[in-house]
Design a protein around this motif. Structure first.
Motif, mmCIF file in Angstrom:
data_model
loop_
_atom_site.group_PDB
_atom_site.id
_atom_site.type_symbol
_atom_site.label_atom_id
_atom_site.label_comp_id
_atom_site.label_asym_id
_atom_site.label_seq_id
_atom_site.Cartn_x
_atom_site.Cartn_y
_atom_site.Cartn_z
ATOM 1 N N TRP A 120 -6.785 -1.311 8.517
ATOM 2 C CA TRP A 120 -6.408 -1.530 7.113
ATOM 3 C C TRP A 120 -5.615 -0.381 6.514
ATOM 4 N N THR A 121 -5.653 0.796 7.147
ATOM 5 C CA THR A 121 -4.818 1.895 6.641
ATOM 6 C C THR A 121 -3.367 1.744 7.094
ATOM 7 N N SER A 122 -3.143 0.903 8.089
ATOM 8 C CA SER A 122 -1.818 0.868 8.721
ATOM 9 C C SER A 122 -0.986 -0.337 8.310
ATOM 10 N N LEU A 123 -1.531 -1.145 7.428
ATOM 11 C CA LEU A 123 -0.930 -2.436 7.092
ATOM 12 C C LEU A 123 0.566 -2.343 6.789
ATOM 13 N N ALA A 124 0.906 -1.511 5.812
ATOM 14 C CA ALA A 124 2.292 -1.478 5.339
ATOM 15 C C ALA A 124 3.023 -0.246 5.868
ATOM 16 N N CYS A 125 2.626 0.209 7.058
ATOM 17 C CA CYS A 125 3.257 1.409 7.617
ATOM 18 C C CYS A 125 4.230 1.026 8.737
ATOM 19 N N ASP A 126 5.110 1.974 9.006
ATOM 20 C CA ASP A 126 6.180 1.797 9.985
ATOM 21 C C ASP A 126 5.603 1.679 11.401
ATOM 22 N N PRO A 127 5.986 0.626 12.137
ATOM 23 C CA PRO A 127 5.511 0.497 13.521
ATOM 24 C C PRO A 127 5.856 1.713 14.378
ATOM 25 N N ALA A 128 6.910 2.444 14.012
ATOM 26 C CA ALA A 128 7.275 3.640 14.775
ATOM 27 C C ALA A 128 6.146 4.668 14.766
ATOM 28 N N PHE A 129 5.277 4.587 13.776
ATOM 29 C CA PHE A 129 4.164 5.539 13.697
ATOM 30 C C PHE A 129 2.811 4.836 13.813
ATOM 31 N N GLY A 130 2.849 3.652 14.379
ATOM 32 C CA GLY A 130 1.594 2.941 14.600
ATOM 33 C C GLY A 130 1.247 1.946 13.517
ATOM 34 N N GLY A 131 2.148 1.769 12.561
ATOM 35 C CA GLY A 131 1.863 0.837 11.478
ATOM 36 C C GLY A 131 2.106 -0.606 11.876
ATOM 37 N N GLN A 132 1.694 -1.509 10.996
ATOM 38 C CA GLN A 132 1.853 -2.931 11.273
ATOM 39 C C GLN A 132 3.148 -3.490 10.696
ATOM 40 N N GLY A 133 3.836 -2.670 9.918
ATOM 41 C CA GLY A 133 5.141 -3.087 9.416
ATOM 42 C C GLY A 133 5.107 -4.269 8.469
ATOM 43 N N LEU A 134 3.981 -4.473 7.828
ATOM 44 C CA LEU A 134 3.864 -5.605 6.896
ATOM 45 C C LEU A 134 4.264 -5.162 5.484
ATOM 46 N N PRO A 135 4.456 -6.107 4.594
ATOM 47 C CA PRO A 135 4.958 -5.733 3.266
ATOM 48 C C PRO A 135 3.947 -4.925 2.441
ATOM 49 N N GLU A 136 4.478 -4.070 1.599
ATOM 50 C CA GLU A 136 3.668 -3.285 0.661
ATOM 51 C C GLU A 136 2.898 -4.215 -0.281
ATOM 52 N N VAL A 137 3.495 -5.349 -0.595
ATOM 53 C CA VAL A 137 2.826 -6.256 -1.536
ATOM 54 C C VAL A 137 1.488 -6.745 -0.966
ATOM 55 N N ALA B 61 -0.279 7.123 0.052
ATOM 56 C CA ALA B 61 0.740 7.732 -0.810
ATOM 57 C C ALA B 61 1.374 8.926 -0.095
ATOM 58 N N ALA B 62 0.554 9.687 0.623
ATOM 59 C CA ALA B 62 1.087 10.825 1.383
ATOM 60 C C ALA B 62 1.991 10.334 2.515
ATOM 61 N N TYR B 63 1.572 9.246 3.151
ATOM 62 C CA TYR B 63 2.404 8.638 4.194
ATOM 63 C C TYR B 63 3.792 8.318 3.629
ATOM 64 N N THR B 64 3.806 7.755 2.424
ATOM 65 C CA THR B 64 5.073 7.389 1.784
ATOM 66 C C THR B 64 5.933 8.619 1.549
ATOM 67 N N LEU B 65 5.301 9.683 1.070
ATOM 68 C CA LEU B 65 6.039 10.920 0.807
ATOM 69 C C LEU B 65 6.608 11.503 2.100
ATOM 70 N N ILE B 66 5.749 11.623 3.105
ATOM 71 C CA ILE B 66 6.197 12.266 4.350
ATOM 72 C C ILE B 66 7.265 11.409 5.030
ATOM 73 N N SER B 67 7.102 10.104 4.959
ATOM 74 C CA SER B 67 8.122 9.211 5.517
ATOM 75 C C SER B 67 9.471 9.460 4.867
ATOM 76 N N ALA B 68 9.445 9.684 3.559
ATOM 77 C CA ALA B 68 10.702 9.818 2.821
ATOM 78 C C ALA B 68 11.305 11.208 2.950
ATOM 79 N N HIS B 69 10.473 12.243 3.029
ATOM 80 C CA HIS B 69 10.999 13.603 2.909
ATOM 81 C C HIS B 69 10.653 14.533 4.063
ATOM 82 N N GLY B 70 9.771 14.103 4.971
ATOM 83 C CA GLY B 70 9.358 15.001 6.047
ATOM 84 C C GLY B 70 10.416 15.101 7.143
ATOM 85 N N SER B 71 10.404 16.219 7.843
ATOM 86 C CA SER B 71 11.280 16.355 9.012
ATOM 87 C C SER B 71 10.741 15.464 10.128
ATOM 88 N N ASP B 72 11.560 15.217 11.127
ATOM 89 C CA ASP B 72 11.101 14.379 12.237
ATOM 90 C C ASP B 72 9.874 14.987 12.904
#
Lengths: 446, 446
Positions: free
Chosen positions: B90-107, B132-143
């Motif tokens: 349930w933590t991975s629902l709307a996260c990027d599959p590249a990092f283990g997420g399910q890639g489903l919509p935020e909604v 929320a931290a995932y969102t921040l790091i995704s947007a602004h973190g280095s690779d």
């Protein structure tokens, strides 16, 4: 942190300049209430509230009441504070000199109530209930009952409760099931369970006088079948001293959202001896005498808490430095301006202040009418005052408690996240204010 | 007692019939979100929330968090419940599959958030912050940062915090005094004290990733001088496993009005190693990415609590027998009618219901725009969605939390005096709702 300094100038303004209570010098309780006496009383009440009641408000909330082996213990410091309250004669202010009272106006007692509720609502619930019971017994008790019970309620050595609610009935008192059985000696045996009984058991007084709505055998259903009984915790010996325990006991106490130092009990009546107050099946009418004064007091609780919220938020807004005024830095030498410069903070503070000043004026105006309804020499003036009190009682109860909740929340909001932290005391004001919208009849049925 | 059954029909109505999310099948996260998948996810989330999170909501409030020897322990049952939450993905629902997420919509994640907040706001604050931290790091973190930290935030084995507030600064972040000193290896040493840090320390995850606003040497004053750093509780070994403790520790925890199972920490940074996120002196802009998603989530907290208040009050109003309908007894065979027959009770219930249904529709409408702002193939459509999210974020945050507080209070009111008793759970909803008006920026500065 919360801060409270009794608003004596504002209270004095309402009493002397707005209501001009001096004009009622011809009405008994106002004869002695000269400006000098009134101001001395207000100063004394302020000192008591600021120095004795206020300092144990937070600790009382954190500690709460204890219930062990069927006995309730109030939080640390409450016994001493209550004794100071009674030793100072504060329970007797607006009581009949025939029973040891000071015979002063009820409106002064409301000023005391406001300050006490500002300082420590929980502890004030105990004497407030006693005073409401005093009012009921004065109006409806037999001379024997008055002689036996009023002096101790007046001097505060005994306290009182209102026993209405049962598990199956709150608003709908017609569902009351507690039974009263007549005894040959003219007394009654009461059996049943009452819940939500404020001050049902505690360690502040030697005796507790329960005023209980119950149903006599063959009483009709509904509220018309209710009679009122006085049930003491300890029976009285013929000389008035305390005798054996009566058949009434505390079964448990509630864990509540607020007023945690004001104990709320489940009370079990097992063949408890009671004495009829008023007429058979006239119980609700008698109880309304107590409820009406209690409802006004509950309204004043909203004002009292709102005043402390206002004073505390104002002090915080003057100290807390965040951001700059929209018109430019007001204190360029400090890292930021105090938040009182911000329009939204001022809006909240002024809303609080406006509510409080208006509520105080209205509360005391109504309290003055309580005095006039009892003591004005002209029967028509008494009736007019009584009608106004009847009209305004539900307004004071519901509006003041609704606004009290709103204002305490504004106070919390001005503290920002710090308002949510218990040690600052602002959230306690909110939790304590919330009960006012519920007890003495929910605001929806005022 | 409170009661909660996830309003799946209402949620499904908003997603499928009102928003018609199927129309966005061309936008990445919606490709897999077929109606069958969506409904299965909603059902799974409902089961988790009703059966795992909800049952420990009251006990978590009563027990609160523990702080002993510098270590925070969450209430009984929280570790198991959190593990069930993460094991279910349930933590991975709307996260990027590249990092283990399910890639489903935020909604969909917002639907989960609503149900989780209805069930147990306190426990949901932990994964909500991580997301929320995932969102921040995704947007602004280095690779490198993304590779090192995102997979563990996605699978929930690590959690995160937002470290902004300090004793002297809440709203006015320009006053932040925490310092960051550059090190030869490109990392930084952070020193300072942060307060009101939700999830600052706890026993739910193996590591905690603090996102900290601090000031580099010679940074200009005000918010323009702030940079953002990632400071892990445990350092990482080169292989990604956990290394030694970093120089960050919990100094104390707050006693709060509510969300008592969501720990609020004073965090001390003593030469703690941190990694720059985004550009130097671009810290606040990066942090806003996290704050914006967090503000929307806080709005949804208001909705979630209000839904439970509504369902609980409705159930109580159907059971509690008091008085008779004004049109005559509806249940003459019972001692009284259920209070739902009374107009004032219906008014309160319908107010609650109307707010909730409207809020749900609006929240999901905005959440859908979050998805479109990130993934819509048309850049203009992305920008339009982003603009709408920016416009609506403060509305959702402040209006939803204001109404959430109002609705939870209406729920308490319908319970009458019983609402004030802790065991019924209604007053917890009120206390838990109150924080929403304060954190992520008080409602006055949205």
């Amino acid at each position: 942190m919360t801060t409270y300094s009794a608003p004596l100038r504002d209270i004095s303004f309402v009493l002397h300049e707005l209501l001009d209570i001096g004009q009622f010098g011809h009405t008994a309780p106002f004869e002695a209430a000269t400006p000098t006496v009134v101001d001395a009383i207000l100063k004394g009440a302020a000192k008591l509230c600021e120095q004795v009641l206020f300092p144990i408000n937070r600790s009382g909330d954190e500690e709460g009441c204890h219930f062990e082996n069927g006995v309730v213990r109030t939080p640390s410091g409450f016994q001493d504070a209550y004794r100071t309250f009674t030793d100072g004669g504060w329970t007797s202010l607006a009581c009949d000199p025939a029973f040891g009272g000071q015979g002063l106006p009820e409106v002064l007692n409301f000023a005391l109530a406001e300050m006490a509720c500002s300082s420590n609502l929980a502890i004030y619930t105990y004497p407030a209930l006693s005073h409401a019971a005093y009012t009921l017994i004065s109006a409806h008790g037999s001379d024997e009952i008055k002689r036996a019970f009023l002096p101790r309620l007046v001097d505060g050595r005994w306290s009182s409760t209102m026993c209405l609610t049962e598990p199956q009935c709150g608003t709908d008192l017609g569902l009351i099931g507690t039974k009263a059985q007549p005894e040959p000696d003219g007394s009654y045996k009461l059996s049943g369970t009452k819940i939500f009984i404020s001050g049902g058991d505690h360690d502040l007084t030697e005796n507790i006088v329960h005023l209980v709505l119950a149903r006599l055998p063959e009483a009709p259903p509904g509220t018309k079948g209710l009679s009122l009984f006085l049930v003491p915790k300890f029976m009285l010996n013929p000389d008035g001293s305390l005798g054996p325990r009566n058949g009434v006991s505390c079964g448990s106490i509630e864990k509540k959202m607020g007023i945690k130092a004001s104990v709320t009990c489940v009370m079990n009546f097992d063949d408890a001896t009671g004495y009829l107050i008023g007429k058979k099946r006239g119980g609700l009418r008698c109880m309304l005498t107590m409820m009406n004064i209690a409802r006004l007091t509950v309204g004043v609780q909203g004002l009292g808490l709102a005043e402390t919220a206002y004073q505390s938020a104002r002090a915080y807004a003057r100290e807390r430095l965040q951001g700059r005024a929209i018109t430019g830095a007001q204190y360029p030498d400090r890292p930021a301006d105090p938040i009182i410069v911000h329009p939204d903070v001022r809006r909240m503070l002024l809303t609080m202040k406006a509510y409080n000043e208006g509520a105080r004026a209205l509360a005391y105006w109504v309290a003055l009418r309580v005095d006039l309804s009892r003591h004005h020499p002209d029967p028509e003036a008494r009736q007019e005052a009584e009608d106004l009190v009847q009209l305004m009682t539900p307004v004071v109860k519901s509006f003041f408690t609704d606004y009290g909740f709103e204002v305490t929340n504004l106070g919390l909001q001005i503290f920002g996240g710090h308002g949510y932290i218990r040690e600052h005391g602002m959230e306690q004001l909110v939790r304590d204010a919330r009960i006012g919208q519920l007890y003495e009849g929910t605001n929806g049925i005022q």
